[in-house]
Scaffold this active site. Structure first.
Site, PDB file in Angstrom:
ATOM      1  N   LYS A  82       0.823  -1.304   0.067  1.00 28.54           N
ATOM      2  CA  LYS A  82       0.044  -0.035   0.100  1.00 28.54           C
ATOM      3  C   LYS A  82       0.770   1.392   0.078  1.00 28.54           C
ATOM      4  CE  LYS A  82      -3.227   2.659   3.205  1.00 28.54           C
ATOM      5  NZ  LYS A  82      -3.731   2.601   4.527  1.00 28.54           N
ATOM      6  N   ASP A 136      -2.296  10.558   3.806  1.00 30.77           N
ATOM      7  CA  ASP A 136      -3.996  10.212   4.052  1.00 30.77           C
ATOM      8  C   ASP A 136      -4.605  11.374   4.731  1.00 30.77           C
ATOM      9  OD1 ASP A 136      -6.297   8.999   4.050  1.00 30.77           O
ATOM     10  OD2 ASP A 136      -6.027   7.550   5.454  1.00 30.77           O
ATOM     11  N   LYS A 162      -9.869  13.363   8.478  1.00 35.74           N
ATOM     12  CA  LYS A 162      -9.350  12.965   9.925  1.00 35.74           C
ATOM     13  C   LYS A 162      -9.245  14.075  10.737  1.00 35.74           C
ATOM     14  CE  LYS A 162      -6.323   9.447   8.165  1.00 35.74           C
ATOM     15  NZ  LYS A 162      -6.760   8.035   8.956  1.00 35.74           N
ATOM     16  N   ASP A 193       1.747   6.280   5.916  1.00 37.19           N
ATOM     17  CA  ASP A 193       0.667   5.514   5.287  1.00 37.19           C
ATOM     18  C   ASP A 193       1.183   4.609   4.012  1.00 37.19           C
ATOM     19  OD1 ASP A 193      -1.848   4.321   5.917  1.00 37.19           O
ATOM     20  OD2 ASP A 193      -3.094   5.872   4.764  1.00 37.19           O
ATOM     21  N   ASP A 233     -12.235   7.605   4.370  1.00 37.33           N
ATOM     22  CA  ASP A 233     -10.732   7.202   5.026  1.00 37.33           C
ATOM     23  C   ASP A 233     -10.483   5.813   5.078  1.00 37.33           C
ATOM     24  OD1 ASP A 233      -8.674   7.811   6.354  1.00 37.33           O
ATOM     25  OD2 ASP A 233      -9.772   8.060   8.270  1.00 37.33           O
ATOM     26  N   GLU A 279      -9.559   3.951   2.298  1.00 32.24           N
ATOM     27  CA  GLU A 279      -8.839   3.984   0.883  1.00 32.24           C
ATOM     28  C   GLU A 279      -7.872   2.847   0.770  1.00 32.24           C
ATOM     29  OE1 GLU A 279      -5.510   5.499   3.085  1.00 32.24           O
ATOM     30  OE2 GLU A 279      -7.704   5.902   3.386  1.00 32.24           O
ATOM     31  N   ARG A 302      -7.583  -0.119   1.477  1.00 31.47           N
ATOM     32  CA  ARG A 302      -8.113  -1.447   0.789  1.00 31.47           C
ATOM     33  C   ARG A 302      -8.564  -1.413  -0.543  1.00 31.47           C
ATOM     34  NH1 ARG A 302     -12.340  -2.000   5.540  1.00 31.47           N
ATOM     35  NH2 ARG A 302     -10.477  -0.976   6.233  1.00 31.47           N
TER      36      ARG A 302
END
Length: 463
Positions: A231, A236, A243, A254, A313, A315, A317
């Protein structure tokens, strides 16, 4: 900004030989039985040194010069296998060797090397570091490549997004491929739609730097086919489901899944393992703009499954779904994906113990064995079929954010599982990629998790 170094970064080891100062790495029993150098023993007793875990005491010569050091291992050295990493940050500059230690040469040297890591891109370099004479019976080349892989992962995670956005991550990915003569290809921007990676495009389209899919291929056909997927969310915000500020402070990490698979790929290629390697990294910045994807939107994935967006949030996956579907289009002996995916995994196991998910019991056994063998912790979690219904949506095939908030790491893994249907040997790691507290073998900051164990497993499986 200096370029990333892969294998040829400054070494924490003294490879020249010559005169070195001794370190007596001892337990309390060594003092009680008097089984160390008499001068060091006498000094330890006079100074009240008890050999507690991590304690360090300088030992003078008879004429008052520095003669060596005593280093405490505590009563159970096996409880802290990389305790020697503390020496790399506490010893004064100079050349040292370890005189005695109830540790294997490889563990002793690897611990010291891991602890020597410094991230100094944005501040003046610290004082000159000490060096350790690597034991003659240690596998120096393998220790060096493991350190290089771990340090690459740490460097990538530690670098803030203004210097490690999608463009920069692609640059490092390309440089890694070039260093090991691998084939690298990139699909970016609207070409993602043409090449059927709609979810990668959806998540990253609002950012200033285009989303992209990075692919690296290395090795010989006929060897074990291993695909690594990481990933690569370089930052993010949470998207429109933004967030809070406090939750964004570490979101440069991230892309920790991408950083870790790149570190693992380095180890594999540098060791020239008999592997037909494929590395896939979907790279995006989850930003907010007029064209950002929205809660309630429904998108069709590369696999053909439709996904309802119930939280922007969630995202990671989404981009992994397209990358895993692409990975699954080829037969592989093993598919590994790594992602900083859920807070639920941290609630369950904390920051230092990453969970992994697989339906392959033999693979799970082998990974657990590798984890224990090299002291690289991980813990198997269940792909519990009873929760699979929670991933379904009313007007789409799947939801990216099941309601209720329970079993979040499991439902995230079950979501990803829907995109790996051809290959049975698949394992998903939900890593944190960050050390919250200083440990002997690592400072606070970006961290490599599970990749030394995976490397050990692959090295053994391809020997």
């Amino acid at each position: 900004m200096a370029p990333f170094q892969f294998i040829d970064r400054p070494s924490p080891f003294n490879t020249k030989g010559g005169k070195t100062l001794p370190i007596f790495a001892i337990t309390p029993a060594h003092i009680e039985t008097g089984s160390i150098d008499p001068i060091a023993l006498d000094w330890a007793k006079k100074a009240g040194f008890k050999a507690e875990s991590g304690a360090l005491l300088m030992v003078p010569t008879a004429d008052g010069h520095l003669g060596g050091a005593l280093f405490g291992l505590g009563k159970n050295p096996s409880d802290a296998p990389f305790l020697t990493g503390k020496l790399a940050r506490t010893l004064p500059a100079g050349d040292w060797h370890i005189e005695t230690a109830p540790l294997t040469a490889n563990r002793l040297a690897l611990g010291y090397g891991l602890g020597s890591y410094r991230f100094e891109r944005y501040k003046a370099a610290a004082a000159e570091a000490p060096t350790l004479l690597i034991p003659t019976d240690a596998d120096a080349a393998d220790i060096k490549r493991q350190l290089a892989g771990v340090f690459l992962a740490r460097d990538l995670v530690n670098t803030p997004t203004n210097d490690m956005g999608p463009d920069a991550l692609e640059d490092v990915f390309r440089a890694l491929g070039e260093h090991y003569k691998a084939k690298v290809s990139v699909i970016a921007g609207d070409d993602l739609l043409k090449e059927n990676f709609p979810l990668v495009h959806t998540v990253g389209r609002a950012a200033a730097q285009a989303p992209r899919l990075l692919e690296l291929r290395w090795g010989k056909k006929g060897h074990k086919r291993v695909t690594l997927v990481g990933k690569g969310v370089t930052f993010d915000t949470g998207g429109l489901d933004i967030k809070p500020a406090s939750s964004m402070l570490l979101m440069k990490k991230d892309m920790g899944g991408a950083a870790n698979v790149m570190g693992l790929a380095l180890m594999i290629m540098d060791a020239k393992l008999k592997v037909d390697l494929r590395v896939l990294v979907p790279v995006v910045e989850n930003s907010i703009s007029a064209n950002a994807f929205r809660p309630g939107d429904i998108y069709r994935s590369r696999k053909g499954l439709t996904v309802q967006i119930d939280n922007t949030d969630a995202e990671g996956r989404l981009i992994l779904a397209d990358a895993l579907a692409y990975a699954d289009e080829e037969e592989a002996d093993l598919i590994v994906d790594m992602a900083t995916l859920t807070g639920a995994a941290r609630v369950a196991l904390g920051p230092d113990l990453p969970p992994f998910f697989t339906d392959d019991d033999d693979l799970a056994h082998d990974l657990a064995e590798a984890s224990l063998s090299v002291d690289d912790p991980m813990w198997r979690m269940p792909l519990y079929a009873g929760y699979d219904k929670d991933v379904s949506a009313r007007i789409a095939d799947l939801t990216n954010a099941p309601a209720g908030g329970m079993a979040g790491s499991i439902t995230a893994a079950l979501f990803l599982k829907r995109f790996v249907t051809r290959n049975r040997r698949w394992v998903h790691f939900d890593i944190y990629a960050w050390a919250q507290a200083e440990r002997p073998h690592s400072p606070v900051g970006g961290e490599a998790q599970a990749i030394r164990a995976l490397y050990h497993h692959l090295r053994k499986a391809t020997a």
